[in-house]
Write an enzyme that holds these catalytic residues in place. Sequence first.
Site, mmCIF file in Angstrom:
data_model
loop_
_atom_site.group_PDB
_atom_site.id
_atom_site.type_symbol
_atom_site.label_atom_id
_atom_site.label_comp_id
_atom_site.label_asym_id
_atom_site.label_seq_id
_atom_site.Cartn_x
_atom_site.Cartn_y
_atom_site.Cartn_z
ATOM 1 N N LYS A 36 -0.923 -3.458 -14.212
ATOM 2 C CA LYS A 36 -2.348 -3.571 -13.876
ATOM 3 C C LYS A 36 -3.147 -3.999 -15.108
ATOM 4 O O LYS A 36 -4.022 -4.879 -15.022
ATOM 5 C CB LYS A 36 -2.848 -2.223 -13.354
ATOM 6 N N LYS B 34 -1.432 2.911 7.068
ATOM 7 C CA LYS B 34 -0.932 4.254 6.779
ATOM 8 C C LYS B 34 -2.088 5.167 6.400
ATOM 9 O O LYS B 34 -2.954 4.788 5.603
ATOM 10 C CB LYS B 34 0.084 4.208 5.640
ATOM 11 N N LYS C 171 -5.673 8.780 1.543
ATOM 12 C CA LYS C 171 -6.996 8.962 0.931
ATOM 13 C C LYS C 171 -7.451 7.679 0.236
ATOM 14 O O LYS C 171 -8.643 7.381 0.201
ATOM 15 C CB LYS C 171 -6.950 10.114 -0.080
#
Length: 443
Positions: A123, A207, A210
């Site tokens: 990232k 899916k 959170k």
Amino acid sequence: MASSSSAPLRVLTGITPSGTPHLGNYVGSIRHSVRQSVAPGVESFFFLADYHALIKVQDPAVIQRSTLEIAASWLACGLDPERVTFYRQSDIAAIPELTWFLTCVTGKGVLNRAHAYKAQLDKNIAKGEDPDADVTAGLFMYPVLMGADILMFNAHKVPVGRDQVQHIEMARDMAQRFNHQYGEHFTLPEAEIDDAVATLPGLDGRKMSKSYGNTIPLFASRAYLQKQIASIVTDSRAPGEPKETEGSALFQIYQAFADADETEMLRKAYAYGIGWGDAKQLLFERIEVEVAPLRKRYEALMSDPAEIERILLIGAEKASALSQPFMTRLRHAVGLRNLAAGRDKGSAKAAKVAKPSFKQYRERADGLFYFKLLDARGETLLQSRGFASPQEAGRTIALLQAERDAALATLAAQLEPIDTEQSRAVTEALEALAEATTTTDGS
């Protein structure tokens, strides 16, 4: 450290306190794990991984609240602290110490390959930043802490998702390295993946997670639960038009709660063109039947945090009764030992004086045979209960000398009770006695 074939299968489950549980957590983990925890021949350990939570969450209030909510959730869903060992990771003082022991045998190259660490590096590189930007030592060392959680109790099986299998493999590597260096102490754990456990879709069909913001809280109020279910995304087919169960989030969620007959009933209703509003009402009613009693228990627990704290501390005592003697053994294995217990090569007489010893005797009052374990000063460390014959007492002594701390739990009914500090002293004395015997035999 291979386990006996007659010993129970140890299964260890870690639960990270990070937010309020949702229906996906319940179906994918909680419900299945609670059912499995009472299976015959299984010794279950469940712990709240609050040390792990610190890697991502630095708000103390959030950590405390989430730990309370997660503990209440598992207890409300039927986890029985009388039948399992349910504890908070941070209450086990030996966990950080074992983490350090494992750190000292774990190669950096192994940790470089950890998925979470590599994901953060990728990232950062994609953003053109320093590869290690925002990488804490906690994130990097996470697999070692997880290895300590597992190896502390010599778990045979660790239920995990497929994305966590790497951590179990790393724990095996740590165990093998330690065993190679210091002798056989750790069982090599295995990942347990149950593909039959459902993965729930969320409100938007992806899916339930959170991170997607598409969850349905497990213990939402009845009204909020109904509102959330009403917002599940469906297609535009009108009442009377046949509908497909394949790819229907609503149908998949219903199937996770219903039995075979109920699922078949809804399948036929889809084929006959049930309206989406009616289908959502059926789903709400089916979930409410299962969740309502759990919600009531959850609310009662949340209103009494002291009861949850009491349960966790009792669990910590049970866990520490295993971890502390084992840690004493590991300390001895790596060389962190009582200096007075070692053999003084310059004085065999001094070594003999410093050696603990067993004393066997017979009580005239009851005619039974007893023994004591004495330290180097002649103080009693361990007292047996009565045996019918001296041979039985002798066999018990032999077992203590062979298995040391492991035998203390096995022979508890034949020994007078000892506390944690006494247990540590007994284990050290047995280790010193074994070392002195080995040295004498080799001289």
